[in-house]
Design a protein around this motif. Structure first.
Motif, PDB file in Angstrom:
ATOM      1  N   ARG A   1       0.824  -1.211   0.000  1.00  0.00           N
ATOM      2  CA  ARG A   1       0.000   0.000   0.000  1.00  0.00           C
ATOM      3  C   ARG A   1       0.859   1.262   0.000  1.00  0.00           C
ATOM      4  O   ARG A   1       0.447   2.293  -0.525  1.00  0.00           O
ATOM      5  CB  ARG A   1      -0.929  -0.001   1.218  1.00  0.00           C
TER       6      ARG A   1
ATOM      7  N   ARG B   1      -7.872  -4.312  -4.490  1.00  0.00           N
ATOM      8  CA  ARG B   1      -6.922  -4.286  -3.380  1.00  0.00           C
ATOM      9  C   ARG B   1      -6.426  -2.863  -3.150  1.00  0.00           C
ATOM     10  O   ARG B   1      -6.319  -2.414  -2.009  1.00  0.00           O
ATOM     11  CB  ARG B   1      -5.742  -5.213  -3.683  1.00  0.00           C
TER      12      ARG B   1
ATOM     13  N   GLY C   1      -8.978  -0.891  -1.404  1.00  0.00           N
ATOM     14  CA  GLY C   1      -9.417  -1.444  -0.127  1.00  0.00           C
ATOM     15  C   GLY C   1     -10.816  -2.021  -0.162  1.00  0.00           C
ATOM     16  O   GLY C   1     -11.531  -1.987   0.841  1.00  0.00           O
TER      17      GLY C   1
END
Length: 255
Positions: free
Chosen positions: A80, A108, A111
């Motif tokens: 991230r 992904r 989120g």
């Protein structure tokens, strides 16, 4: 440390018991750098990638990403924070088509849990974005093809699309052209050379033709330690590097 430095390793070491796999490794990667990490088999290259990505914890030393200490951060946190990666062996969702694989990466990044009831509007927006990433790697015409129907080279292209979908600052390529045909290697090399210069890149690659075509800096590992670092022309002429490659005269092979 320069404001443009994306990755900084300081005295990074990895031990397994009495065995030292990476030994006091230090280097920096700036925004836009194209770095090749080379060395003989067993030099510790993939272990070093695992340390950078957070898959393996360091024994000592520190790792910074964009000025932030990530030495103890988990792998998903580093992802991230801006680290993308491809692997020696493809890690794709075999049951999905190419577009579906990129959608997984996009979810992904945003989120979005798979358990969340999908929003048609959001999914439509993400699908458009997925096709943009597929187009960026020359794979959009195969968007509806399942992974099993893609060639080895196309699977590698799909991995890059998925990595780009995470919007990384640093992209790690672990032997991306292994097993490719000559034509596939040329296609992949062209793809990598056309990636935006805002993206820093580290490449582990045994094909030294690819290394010297793509890299503007080469770091050489042997027995877990950095033995040379510099521009490709400098590395070609290094006697120490030639010794590490069992006497191969890099200067003659790649002139």
């Amino acid at each position: 440390m320069s404001a443009e430095t994306v990755l900084s390793l300081k005295n990074v070491r990895k031990r397994y018991g009495a065995v030292t796999v990476t030994d006091d490794v230090s280097f920096t990667v700036d925004r836009g750098d194209r770095v090749a990490l080379i060395g003989p088999n067993g030099a510790g290259k993939t272990t070093l990638f695992n340390l950078i990505a957070g898959r393996t914890p360091v024994s000592s030393g520190s790792i910074e990403l964009n000025g932030r200490d990530i030495t103890t951060s988990r792998e998903e946190v580093r992802c991230r924070a801006g680290i993308g990666r491809t692997f020696q062996h493809s890690e794709l969702f075999a049951s999905l088509d190419a577009t579906g694989n990129v959608l997984m990466a996009l979810r992904r990044r945003h989120g979005i849990s798979r358990s969340i009831i999908p929003s048609r509007k959001r999914e439509a927006r993400l699908t458009v974005e997925a096709h943009e990433f597929l187009d960026a790697v020359g794979l959009d015409p195969r968007g509806s093809s399942r992974v099993s129907d893609l060639s080895h080279g196309q699977r590698r292209q799909l991995e890059v699309a998925m990595a780009l979908a995470l919007e990384p600052d640093l992209l790690l390529f672990d032997e991306p052209t292994a097993g490719m045909s000559g034509a596939e290697t040329r296609t992949f090399s062209e793809l990598v050379s056309n990636l935006p210069r805002s993206l820093a890149m580290i490449l582990i690659e045994h094909d030294l033709d690819v290394v010297f075509a793509l890299a503007d800096k080469v770091i050489v590992l042997a027995a877990g330690a950095v033995i040379a670092e510099g521009e490709p022309s400098t590395i070609r002429g290094s006697a120490e590097v030639q010794d590490a490659y069992l006497g191969t005269n890099l200067g003659e092979v790649f002139l």
